[in-house]
Design an enzyme around this catalytic site. Structure first.
Site, mmCIF file in Angstrom:
data_model
loop_
_atom_site.group_PDB
_atom_site.id
_atom_site.type_symbol
_atom_site.label_atom_id
_atom_site.label_comp_id
_atom_site.label_asym_id
_atom_site.label_seq_id
_atom_site.Cartn_x
_atom_site.Cartn_y
_atom_site.Cartn_z
ATOM 1 N N SER A 58 0.831 -1.206 0.000
ATOM 2 C CA SER A 58 0.000 0.000 0.000
ATOM 3 C C SER A 58 0.862 1.252 0.000
ATOM 4 C CB SER A 58 -0.855 -0.011 1.272
ATOM 5 O OG SER A 58 -1.432 1.244 1.482
ATOM 6 N N LYS A 96 1.903 -3.465 6.776
ATOM 7 C CA LYS A 96 2.254 -3.800 5.392
ATOM 8 C C LYS A 96 3.757 -3.668 5.178
ATOM 9 C CE LYS A 96 -1.707 -4.757 3.408
ATOM 10 N NZ LYS A 96 -1.948 -5.997 2.665
ATOM 11 N N TYR A 135 -1.811 0.301 10.018
ATOM 12 C CA TYR A 135 -2.078 -0.415 8.765
ATOM 13 C C TYR A 135 -0.837 -0.362 7.868
ATOM 14 C CZ TYR A 135 -3.742 -1.171 4.005
ATOM 15 O OH TYR A 135 -3.873 -1.612 2.716
HETATM 16 C C1 UD1 Z 1 -5.928 4.790 2.906
HETATM 17 C C2 UD1 Z 1 -4.480 4.450 2.879
HETATM 18 C C3 UD1 Z 1 -4.190 3.692 1.636
HETATM 19 C C4 UD1 Z 1 -5.025 2.447 1.634
HETATM 20 C C5 UD1 Z 1 -6.477 2.840 1.702
HETATM 21 C C6 UD1 Z 1 -7.346 1.610 1.813
HETATM 22 C C7 UD1 Z 1 -3.055 6.083 4.011
HETATM 23 C C8 UD1 Z 1 -2.334 7.361 3.902
HETATM 24 N N1 UD1 Z 1 -3.709 5.685 2.898
HETATM 25 O O1 UD1 Z 1 -6.170 5.665 1.828
HETATM 26 O O2 UD1 Z 1 -2.844 3.335 1.568
HETATM 27 O O3 UD1 Z 1 -4.764 1.707 0.481
HETATM 28 O O4 UD1 Z 1 -6.705 3.647 2.837
HETATM 29 O O5 UD1 Z 1 -7.163 0.959 2.978
HETATM 30 O O6 UD1 Z 1 -3.041 5.443 5.014
HETATM 31 N N2 UD1 Z 1 -12.016 11.629 2.725
HETATM 32 C C9 UD1 Z 1 -13.012 12.535 2.992
HETATM 33 N N3 UD1 Z 1 -14.223 12.042 3.430
HETATM 34 C C10 UD1 Z 1 -14.461 10.718 3.599
HETATM 35 C C11 UD1 Z 1 -13.424 9.787 3.309
HETATM 36 C C12 UD1 Z 1 -12.211 10.283 2.880
HETATM 37 O O7 UD1 Z 1 -12.831 13.753 2.863
HETATM 38 O O8 UD1 Z 1 -15.573 10.342 4.013
HETATM 39 C C13 UD1 Z 1 -10.725 12.125 2.195
HETATM 40 C C14 UD1 Z 1 -9.499 11.769 2.993
HETATM 41 O O9 UD1 Z 1 -9.219 12.742 3.958
HETATM 42 C C15 UD1 Z 1 -8.438 11.690 1.890
HETATM 43 C C16 UD1 Z 1 -9.208 11.191 0.674
HETATM 44 O O10 UD1 Z 1 -10.571 11.509 0.933
HETATM 45 O O11 UD1 Z 1 -7.935 12.974 1.592
HETATM 46 C C17 UD1 Z 1 -9.098 9.697 0.440
HETATM 47 O O12 UD1 Z 1 -9.376 9.008 1.666
HETATM 48 P P1 UD1 Z 1 -9.698 7.450 1.693
HETATM 49 O O13 UD1 Z 1 -10.584 7.117 0.555
HETATM 50 O O14 UD1 Z 1 -10.162 7.116 3.069
HETATM 51 O O15 UD1 Z 1 -8.310 6.746 1.405
HETATM 52 P P2 UD1 Z 1 -6.862 7.061 2.024
HETATM 53 O O16 UD1 Z 1 -6.950 7.405 3.457
HETATM 54 O O17 UD1 Z 1 -6.165 8.007 1.107
#
Ligand code: UD1
Length: 330
Positions: free
Chosen positions: A119, A147, A143
């Site tokens: 990841s 990994k 997490y």
């Molecule tokens: C995380 C992990 C990634 C992993 C993935 C799946 C980190 C940095 N990244 O991705 O390696 O493969 O989870 O397990 O640990 N967001 C919102 N609202 C929401 C959800 C998300 O604003 O309801 C934003 C987050 O702040 C981020 C982006 O959307 O900026 C993506 O978030 P998300 O889809 O949760 O994935 P990651 O955290 O990037």
């Protein structure tokens, strides 16, 4: 030349099930294993499925012996970052310790090729947000650490034996099978595109933007969203690479460009033709501002050629699947 069978761990999960389909469609012999804690039996479609834990050495040794397997694709893992912060031992157990046992079973049974689901979380919070494979690794959540330790085990085992592996560091995997057979069905999802699609179909009242004050063009987090079908294709390429005798290697798997949270939500609304209730909330702990892959290596060494590098295409497939789940829940 005919090849032996491939064992797919976590085959009932989101990414594993998509890879399974691609392998089957090119005539590979596959065997699925999943404990069905978070996966869905339906996702495995027609493949033979063993229900069990990948960390169960006795089970795995028997499976390897009976089924003539020479390659493992290892997807089975716990993957919810916020949960890993509250329950780290679950993540070290299900991800790191289970991988250690799986690897031990491989070595005992003479299985010498493995493709590992890693990841972008292994990079943590890199300056500038662009992740090169050679960057120092500094995960910021359990997490990512679980990994990374698994990657180290694979590296060390490869250095000390004839075992070879490919570790694929996924960026933000999203979307669903273009034929609509399977998709992301995860319960209590936290990933942005999934959450936004759930809000569109009325499964959630709203979607939150976690942080609007990041140092990014529109203040919201930027991520490299990659279609699950292209991610699956990378596994097929990794398999061919190992079969060609390719050396142990680590590759980023992303498109090398990103979209902000606002851009994603705009795409979801555009594709759905309806409006989301959006709430601006504080930053989520541990979220870096930007995470984008440098991905020259996977293209040049594996020959990976993505075919679905388009945010609307990703969102469209994710939304179609969410609507299907509404009609026919899993
Ligand atoms: C995380 C992990 C990634 C992993 C993935 C799946 C980190 C940095 N990244 O991705 O390696 O493969 O989870 O397990 O640990 N967001 C919102 N609202 C929401 C959800 C998300 O604003 O309801 C934003 C987050 O702040 C981020 C982006 O959307 O900026 C993506 O978030 P998300 O889809 O949760 O994935 P990651 O955290 O990037």
């Amino acid at each position: 030349m005919s090849h032996k069978a491939i064992l797919i761990t976590g085959a009932a999960g989101y990414i594993g099930s998509h890879v399974l389909l691609q392998l089957q469609s090119r005539g590979e012999q596959v065997l699925a294993i999943d404990n069905l804690h978070t996966g869905f039996r339906q996702a495995v479609l027609s493949a033979p499925l063993i229900v069990g834990d990948v960390g169960d050495r006795e089970l795995l040794t028997g499976v390897f012996r009976e089924h003539g397997i020479d390659t493992v694709m290892h997807f089975a893992a716990s993957t919810i970052v916020p949960e890993s912060v509250h329950d780290p031992l679950k993540y070290y157990g299900n991800n790191t310790c289970a991988t250690r046992n799986l690897l031990d079973s491989c070595m005992r049974a003479g299985v010498r090729q493995l493709v590992f689901s890693s990841s972008a979380a292994v990079y943590g919070n890199p300056a500038g947000g662009i992740c090169d494979e050679e960057l120092a690794l500094a995960p910021v959540n359990p997490y990512g650490s679980s990994k990374l330790v698994s990657e180290w085990m694979l590296r060390d085992q490869a250095a000390s034996s004839d075992f070879r592996y490919v570790s694929l560091r996924y960026f933000n995997v999203a979307g669903s099978d273009l034929q609509g057979r399977i998709g992301q069905s995860t319960r209590a999802a936290t990933l942005l595109i999934k959450v936004a699609c759930e809000a569109i179909v009325g499964k959630r009242p709203h979607v939150a933007i976690f942080g609007t004050d990041y140092d990014t063009p529109d203040g919201t987090g930027v991520r490299d969203y990659v279609h699950v079908e292209d991610v699956a294709r990378a596994h097929v390429d990794a398999l061919d690479y190992l079969r060609r005798g390719g050396a142990a290697a680590v590759f980023n798997c992303g498109y090398s460009h990103g979209y902000s949270v606002r851009e994603v939500l705009e795409s979801v609304q555009r594709i759905a033709g309806s409006t989301l209730v959006v709430r601006e909330e504080p930053r989520r702990a541990g979220d870096p501002p930007t995470l984008i892959a440098r991905a020259e290596r996977i293209r040049s060494q594996l020959g990976w050629t993505p075919q679905l590098d388009n945010l609307d295409t990703i969102v469209d497939s994710a939304l179609r699947w969410e609507r299907k789940l509404q009609r026919e829940p899993w």
